[in-house]
Design a protein around this motif. Structure first.
Motif, PDB file in Angstrom:
ATOM      1  N   ARG A   1       0.837  -1.196   0.000  1.00  0.00           N
ATOM      2  CA  ARG A   1       0.000   0.000   0.000  1.00  0.00           C
ATOM      3  C   ARG A   1       0.872   1.246   0.000  1.00  0.00           C
ATOM      4  O   ARG A   1       1.916   1.290   0.661  1.00  0.00           O
ATOM      5  CB  ARG A   1      -0.912   0.026   1.239  1.00  0.00           C
ATOM      6  N   GLY A   2       0.413   2.252  -0.749  1.00  0.00           N
ATOM      7  CA  GLY A   2       1.156   3.499  -0.827  1.00  0.00           C
ATOM      8  C   GLY A   2       0.249   4.695  -0.653  1.00  0.00           C
ATOM      9  O   GLY A   2      -0.978   4.596  -0.734  1.00  0.00           O
ATOM     10  N   VAL A   3       0.861   5.837  -0.417  1.00  0.00           N
ATOM     11  CA  VAL A   3       0.120   7.085  -0.236  1.00  0.00           C
ATOM     12  C   VAL A   3       0.853   8.204  -0.966  1.00  0.00           C
ATOM     13  O   VAL A   3       2.050   8.112  -1.249  1.00  0.00           O
ATOM     14  CB  VAL A   3      -0.036   7.455   1.262  1.00  0.00           C
ATOM     15  N   ASP A   4       0.107   9.255  -1.269  1.00  0.00           N
ATOM     16  CA  ASP A   4       0.671  10.462  -1.860  1.00  0.00           C
ATOM     17  C   ASP A   4       0.446  11.635  -0.920  1.00  0.00           C
ATOM     18  O   ASP A   4      -0.534  11.665  -0.162  1.00  0.00           O
ATOM     19  CB  ASP A   4       0.007  10.767  -3.214  1.00  0.00           C
TER      20      ASP A   4
ATOM     21  N   PHE B   1      -1.612  12.754   4.042  1.00  0.00           N
ATOM     22  CA  PHE B   1      -1.444  11.848   2.911  1.00  0.00           C
ATOM     23  C   PHE B   1      -2.795  11.302   2.487  1.00  0.00           C
ATOM     24  O   PHE B   1      -3.729  11.222   3.286  1.00  0.00           O
ATOM     25  CB  PHE B   1      -0.532  10.675   3.290  1.00  0.00           C
ATOM     26  N   THR B   2      -2.886  10.909   1.219  1.00  0.00           N
ATOM     27  CA  THR B   2      -4.080  10.246   0.706  1.00  0.00           C
ATOM     28  C   THR B   2      -3.683   8.909   0.103  1.00  0.00           C
ATOM     29  O   THR B   2      -2.561   8.758  -0.403  1.00  0.00           O
ATOM     30  CB  THR B   2      -4.780  11.100  -0.363  1.00  0.00           C
ATOM     31  N   ASP B   3      -4.594   7.935   0.157  1.00  0.00           N
ATOM     32  CA  ASP B   3      -4.310   6.624  -0.419  1.00  0.00           C
ATOM     33  C   ASP B   3      -4.001   6.768  -1.905  1.00  0.00           C
ATOM     34  O   ASP B   3      -4.644   7.544  -2.620  1.00  0.00           O
ATOM     35  CB  ASP B   3      -5.503   5.693  -0.230  1.00  0.00           C
ATOM     36  N   ALA B   4      -3.020   6.002  -2.369  1.00  0.00           N
ATOM     37  CA  ALA B   4      -2.585   6.081  -3.756  1.00  0.00           C
ATOM     38  C   ALA B   4      -2.882   4.766  -4.476  1.00  0.00           C
ATOM     39  O   ALA B   4      -2.798   3.692  -3.873  1.00  0.00           O
ATOM     40  CB  ALA B   4      -1.092   6.389  -3.833  1.00  0.00           C
TER      41      ALA B   4
ATOM     42  N   GLY C   1       1.292   2.022  -8.868  1.00  0.00           N
ATOM     43  CA  GLY C   1       2.173   2.899  -9.633  1.00  0.00           C
ATOM     44  C   GLY C   1       3.175   3.553  -8.706  1.00  0.00           C
ATOM     45  O   GLY C   1       3.367   3.131  -7.559  1.00  0.00           O
ATOM     46  N   GLU C   2       3.808   4.609  -9.193  1.00  0.00           N
ATOM     47  CA  GLU C   2       4.778   5.308  -8.359  1.00  0.00           C
ATOM     48  C   GLU C   2       4.048   6.134  -7.301  1.00  0.00           C
ATOM     49  O   GLU C   2       3.022   6.767  -7.581  1.00  0.00           O
ATOM     50  CB  GLU C   2       5.666   6.207  -9.215  1.00  0.00           C
ATOM     51  N   VAL C   3       4.569   6.117  -6.074  1.00  0.00           N
ATOM     52  CA  VAL C   3       3.908   6.778  -4.950  1.00  0.00           C
ATOM     53  C   VAL C   3       4.917   7.640  -4.195  1.00  0.00           C
ATOM     54  O   VAL C   3       6.127   7.487  -4.337  1.00  0.00           O
ATOM     55  CB  VAL C   3       3.277   5.749  -3.984  1.00  0.00           C
ATOM     56  N   ASP C   4       4.372   8.540  -3.373  1.00  0.00           N
ATOM     57  CA  ASP C   4       5.239   9.390  -2.546  1.00  0.00           C
ATOM     58  C   ASP C   4       5.799   8.633  -1.343  1.00  0.00           C
ATOM     59  O   ASP C   4       6.912   8.908  -0.893  1.00  0.00           O
ATOM     60  CB  ASP C   4       4.466  10.614  -2.056  1.00  0.00           C
TER      61      ASP C   4
ATOM     62  N   GLU D   1       8.027   8.785   6.911  1.00  0.00           N
ATOM     63  CA  GLU D   1       9.235   9.606   6.956  1.00  0.00           C
ATOM     64  C   GLU D   1      10.387   8.904   6.249  1.00  0.00           C
ATOM     65  O   GLU D   1      11.145   9.520   5.486  1.00  0.00           O
ATOM     66  CB  GLU D   1       9.612   9.907   8.407  1.00  0.00           C
ATOM     67  N   TRP D   2      10.537   7.616   6.505  1.00  0.00           N
ATOM     68  CA  TRP D   2      11.611   6.854   5.862  1.00  0.00           C
ATOM     69  C   TRP D   2      11.436   6.847   4.345  1.00  0.00           C
ATOM     70  O   TRP D   2      12.393   7.003   3.595  1.00  0.00           O
ATOM     71  CB  TRP D   2      11.634   5.443   6.427  1.00  0.00           C
ATOM     72  N   SER D   3      10.196   6.700   3.910  1.00  0.00           N
ATOM     73  CA  SER D   3       9.916   6.731   2.468  1.00  0.00           C
ATOM     74  C   SER D   3      10.380   8.047   1.851  1.00  0.00           C
ATOM     75  O   SER D   3      11.017   8.067   0.782  1.00  0.00           O
ATOM     76  CB  SER D   3       8.422   6.548   2.217  1.00  0.00           C
TER      77      SER D   3
END
Length: 209
Positions: free
Chosen positions: A119-122, A132-135, A138-141, A173-175
């Motif tokens: 799971r990723g977020v932008d 953040f919002t759910d992404a 694909g490429e994510v923040d 933060e690590w991302s």
């Protein structure tokens, strides 16, 4: 690759998570279990699992609890110990129902990709970058630490913040740190075979910790 699980109690959850990993991850995968404080006898469960699966499961034990050792320090230590080219973080609430790891490993073969997750977020720019919002895939923040594979060399070069005691926001933060170092983060698919059971860190942690 190596798969790492921080164990801070909830022994039944640990057994369920590890059973799913053993059933679905590639057979040459090493599973690292770091017991923090033997909360509710979870350390004994870690020891039993390692005995049941010698060579497949590596047990580590720390006298400090997770809130004392810190999520960032514990995660960084496992990354240092793991000799595999790819290090996978999993939360005990993430239960594999199929091979969700191989798609993450394939994603890391793409140019510049240093992290791939379930799971990723932008960043929500409409909220002045404060949330953040759910992404979608694909490429994510940023990636969420429920199930996240990272290039080990990149993770050692840019480890988690050692001051991050609690998982909440530490993975985000690590991302951002990994991206600031020049890496790309991706979610390879919207339907990886994973389900999330009760997330103890969110629902059952002591808010004073």
């Amino acid at each position: 690759c190596g798969i790492a699980l921080l164990v801070d109690g909830w022994p039944d959850d640990v057994r369920a998570c590890v059973a799913a990993l053993l059933a679905h991850v590639p057979s040459d995968t090493t599973i690292w279990l770091l017991d923090l404080g033997d909360v509710d006898g979870a350390g004994m469960v870690v020891h039993a699992l390692a005995g049941e699966h010698p060579g497949r499961i590596i047990e580590l034990h720390c006298a400090q609890r997770l809130e004392q050792a810190g999520w960032g320090n514990a995660t960084a230590r496992l990354i240092e110990l793991d000799p595999a080219a790819v290090h996978v973080l999993v939360d005990a609430s993430s239960i594999l129902t199929g091979d969700a790891v191989t798609p993450l490993l394939r994603a890391l073969d793409e140019p510049g990709v240093v992290g791939a997750g379930w799971r990723g977020v932008d960043v929500n720019t409409a909220d002045a970058w404060r949330s953040f919002t759910d992404a979608p895939a694909g490429e994510v923040d940023a990636l969420l630490g429920y199930l996240m594979a990272v290039d080990t060399a990149a993770a050692r070069s840019t480890p988690p913040n050692p001051k991050a005691r609690f998982y909440r926001n530490a993975d985000l933060e690590w991302s951002l740190m990994l991206r600031a170092a020049g890496g790309r983060l991706v979610v390879p698919s919207d339907d990886l075979p994973v389900r999330q059971d009760r997330h103890r860190g969110y629902h059952d942690s002591d808010p004073r910790s």
